[in-house]
Write an enzyme that holds these catalytic residues in place. Sequence first.
Site, PDB file in Angstrom:
ATOM      1  N   ARG A 376       0.831  -1.192   0.003  1.00  0.00           N
ATOM      2  CA  ARG A 376       0.029  -0.132  -0.121  1.00  0.00           C
ATOM      3  C   ARG A 376       0.782   1.270  -0.025  1.00  0.00           C
ATOM      4  O   ARG A 376       0.453   2.260  -0.514  1.00  0.00           O
ATOM      5  CB  ARG A 376      -0.919  -0.007   1.152  1.00  0.00           C
ATOM      6  N   VAL A 498      -8.747   2.631  -4.931  1.00  0.00           N
ATOM      7  CA  VAL A 498      -8.096   1.420  -5.087  1.00  0.00           C
ATOM      8  C   VAL A 498      -7.367   1.078  -3.913  1.00  0.00           C
ATOM      9  O   VAL A 498      -6.769   2.109  -2.953  1.00  0.00           O
ATOM     10  CB  VAL A 498      -7.385   1.099  -6.359  1.00  0.00           C
ATOM     11  N   GLU A 499      -6.949  -0.202  -3.447  1.00  0.00           N
ATOM     12  CA  GLU A 499      -6.407  -0.508  -2.340  1.00  0.00           C
ATOM     13  C   GLU A 499      -6.960  -0.139  -1.245  1.00  0.00           C
ATOM     14  O   GLU A 499      -6.013   0.221  -0.245  1.00  0.00           O
ATOM     15  CB  GLU A 499      -5.029  -0.422  -2.468  1.00  0.00           C
ATOM     16  N   GLY A 500      -8.234  -0.188  -1.118  1.00  0.00           N
ATOM     17  CA  GLY A 500      -8.961   0.365   0.526  1.00  0.00           C
ATOM     18  C   GLY A 500      -9.133   1.928   0.095  1.00  0.00           C
ATOM     19  O   GLY A 500      -8.450   2.788   0.063  1.00  0.00           O
TER      20      GLY A 500
END
Length: 822
Positions: A376, A498-500
């Site tokens: 992340r 994206v990615e959370g």
Amino acid sequence: MLSWLVISLLLFCVLAYQRASLIIWTGCFALLLIFATSFHGISTGLIVCWLIFLAISIPFNVKKWRQRYISQYLLSFYRSIMPTMSRTEREAISAGTITWEGDLFRGNPDWNKLLACAPAKLSAEEQAFIDGPVETLCGMLNDWDITHNRIDLSPEVWQYIKDNGFFGLIIPKQYGGKEFSAYAHSQILIKLGGISITAGSSIAVPNSLGPAELLLHYGTQEQKDYYLPRLAKGEEVPCFALTSPVAGSDAGSMTDHGIVCWGEHNGQKTLGIRLTFNKRYITLAPIATVIGLAFKLYDPERLLGKKEDIGITCALIPRSTPGIHIGRRHFALNTAFQNGPISAKDLFIPIDWIIGGPEKAGKGWGMLMECLAAGRAISLPASAVAGSKVLSYTAGAYARIRRQFKMPIGKFEGVEEPLARIAAYTYIMDSARTLATASIDAGEKPSVASAIVKYHVTELGRKLACDGMDIHGGKGICLGPKNYLGRGYQAAPIAITVEGANILTRNMIIFGQGVIRCHPYVLPELEAARLQDPKAALSAFDTAVMKHVAFGISNVVRSFVLGLTSSFIVQAPKGKMKRYYQQATRFSSAFALLSDVCMMVFGGSLKRKESISARLGDILSYLYLLSSVLKNYHEQGEPVDDLPIVRYACLYCLFEIQERFDEILKNFPNRYIAWVLKILIFPLGERFSKPRDAIAHKAAQLLISPTASRERLAAGIYVSSHQTNVYADIQDALVKTIASEPIEKLIATAKKDGAIIGFDAIEQAQSALENKVISQEQYTIFVEAESARKKVISVDDFSNDELVRVTTGDFANDELARVTTK
Ligand SMILES: Cc1cc2nc3c(=O)[nH]c(=O)nc-3n(C[C@H](O)[C@H](O)[C@H](O)COP(=O)(O)OP(=O)(O)OC[C@H]3O[C@@H](n4cnc5c(N)ncnc54)[C@H](O)[C@@H]3O)c2cc1C
């Protein structure tokens, strides 16, 4: 009496401030009483003092009594307020490691430790790759062609990417990969992302959370030997499919499932999984040759010998497997990276296709969270930093080149304001991702720090995208090959999502995970409270809670004392940044205090109080960002020129911290506690303000000239002279504009005197030359500057045919690709 009270209070403060152990507390107060008794003799007052001292110190120091009369009750209370957690929540929270954010949570950060951490550095090989293949690839990218005509990278670009190992940046050399550091990976994505978000994203995905990374950490040797060399060479294009229409942010609630059963594979009876899934938003899916898939695994016949509900599992499925539906595309905000849905019904796959084999069945969520803990901090922050570096390079230059009201717009205070933000936020963003990637390279998987970096860097990036557009006016709005901002502005929400998705990351992850993982005593207390054996539970809880109580007392004293002394007493690294280190220490103590009070007041319901939790997370985040700025400045050799930018960045962080404290206290349900906290944290009031105009002015001025500070801010982007590289044109125009400015002054003065005629600038310069106001050499400089400036401020125009989309049916992407009629 009063003097002894004052001495006791001072002793209390010193012991609390220094975080003395229980035995030292007891010893110091015993000595004080002995001293007082020998000084005054026995008196009623002293007898009372001795009794109070013994009543407190004996039960606290005798472990058995302490456990029976204090800790036992605290444990019962703790259990009643303890948050309940699902298995996926527990796995998510326990993923990764804790780095500097843990020190910030402890309320007394050791700045020398931070400064001593190894700085992020590129190896000679990484630098050569960036100067070689990355530079070449940047030169091959024509973002307008990619995002307007093809809606894809060109075949030559795809081939170059695969041939030159761009898909194998994180794969070890033994498998044919580059084995680059996280920092190098981030630098590569910044350089590419600054030219084309499509190229950056297409390269980011195979190198981030996905098949390669999962295989590296969890794959069987056979899987590694087969896939990793193929991925490194670009023979396989990977994607990873987690998200589904029903399960977005709450990916753990997916309905995609697999049933363990016997089936047929390659004509043989095989133990396997019958899969049904429906995924969407999957980057690279339309062109993927191997799909990483997350699904819930069930084993009703206990063929794996475990339980029925095995849990989230990850498998690798070749695209060629009959029954997979894939190929159509989503169209993410006018970027052209390949993204689309994947689905299958009753697809049979052998059990060996589980990443890591059957032993890793049910371990998928933990595996994903572990990989995300590091990843992340890399891809999405790099894409946001790429945009901000491009803005640092272009916005100031444009503001110098572009004139209105006979002045470069960058000299108007109204434009200085966004310019200063661009400089300072870029500094913060770059510092934060550098600190996080350095810690990954040091072997950490900084789960909380990576969430902080992902959230704040992409949010700041989105703010800067707006500032950049404002400064450029119509130039930013009219799309075309000459527009270097529009696509970045359009795409900013992608990194947010994206990615959370960011709201979730801010509200649930940063403090939610931070408080459990970073707080020195919460996790030990939770673990102790969960123990089944009552004796072991009480013993472990007693140890943790006693330290926690001392920690809490210490933070009360530290917050108040540091607030009262404006933190001047804090020991901090010497130099121009000393005050910022000191203030950060003060707020770190206050944050530790406020976190404890919030946990006490809200208990397990704190995780549902998202507004409080998000603001606590913000305080931790801004402390992390501030620390990263201080470290970055230190690492760059503390250049005096950068001071306005660095000061602006520090003051911005400190002001935001103060604002979040204030918001929490204003919204605190118990007004008495809020009032006490306000006195403890801000005994002299709230004294931080937004960075002043004078600092903003100085920071902005650093961007409107080709200064060393601007070069440092923009370091890493592609600036080489190349026919499609508008950044090189901007630099050229900036340098020529500055050289031409004194000549313009000569012409303007002569014009006022009536010696110059002509409507436009070139006519006037011609007249100035004829009237010997300027020399031939000056005339040439002026004309060249005008021409370079015109090139930069010009925008594209199109015939109707060039804009209208015609579907020819010749393209694999024919619903998206645009073919001009020319
Ligand atoms: C362009 C693109 C590429 C992607 N690539 C991939 C990929 O390759 N593989 C993959 O598996 N996935 C991928 N995703 C999915 C992505 O990673 C996100 O996880 C997903 O988009 C989030 O789900 P959602 O969009 O359905 O939002 P939702 O879950 O519907 O959320 C909507 C909003 O609600 C907020 N929200 C939700 N729950 C809470 C809460 N409890 N508290 C506060 N706020 C909350 C979210 O923050 C968000 O702002 C991609 C998505 C996009 C758009």
